[in-house]
Design a protein around this motif. Structure first.
Motif, short mmCIF file in Angstrom:
data_model
loop_
_atom_site.label_atom_id
_atom_site.label_comp_id
_atom_site.label_asym_id
_atom_site.label_seq_id
_atom_site.Cartn_x
_atom_site.Cartn_y
_atom_site.Cartn_z
N HIS A 38 -10.95 9.81 5.14
CA HIS A 38 -10.37 8.80 6.02
C HIS A 38 -11.09 7.46 5.91
O HIS A 38 -10.45 6.43 5.72
CB HIS A 38 -10.38 9.30 7.48
N ASN A 39 -12.42 7.47 6.04
CA ASN A 39 -13.17 6.21 5.98
C ASN A 39 -13.12 5.58 4.61
O ASN A 39 -13.03 4.34 4.49
CB ASN A 39 -14.63 6.45 6.40
N MET A 67 -5.81 -0.18 9.06
CA MET A 67 -5.81 0.99 9.93
C MET A 67 -4.39 1.53 10.11
O MET A 67 -4.18 2.75 10.08
CB MET A 67 -6.41 0.66 11.30
N LEU A 86 -9.77 3.96 4.29
CA LEU A 86 -9.69 2.78 5.14
C LEU A 86 -10.43 1.59 4.52
O LEU A 86 -9.89 0.49 4.44
CB LEU A 86 -10.26 3.09 6.53
N ILE A 87 -11.64 1.80 4.07
CA ILE A 87 -12.42 0.71 3.48
C ILE A 87 -11.77 0.23 2.18
O ILE A 87 -11.70 -0.98 1.92
CB ILE A 87 -13.88 1.16 3.25
N ARG A 145 -12.69 13.79 5.62
CA ARG A 145 -13.81 13.07 5.00
C ARG A 145 -13.36 11.90 4.14
O ARG A 145 -14.14 11.02 3.81
CB ARG A 145 -14.66 14.02 4.17
#
Length: 62
Positions: free
Chosen positions: A40-41, A23, A44-45, A38
């Motif tokens: 961002h996730n 993060m 992050l993953i 869109r």
């Protein structure tokens, strides 16, 4: 084959612990580069998986 399995086992354990550093890294990347919301996730993953694999490889071969 056994090296890959042991590395993946170490990496799966580290998935939970790598969430916070991922993060912070993603926040830093977003400050430096304009990343669409869109992505961002996904970023992050991907970072969590990447860091977990790095730690798993380190634990296996260190």
């Amino acid at each position: 084959m056994m090296d890959i399995v042991i590395t993946l086992v170490f990496s799966i354990v580290m998935l939970v612990f790598m969430a916070f550093p991922a993060m912070k890294i993603v926040e830093w990347i977003e400050r430096k580069v304009n990343v669409p919301e869109r992505w961002h996730n996904v970023l992050l993953i991907g970072m969590v998986i990447f860091l977990s694999l790095l730690v798993g490889i380190f634990l296996k071969f260190a």
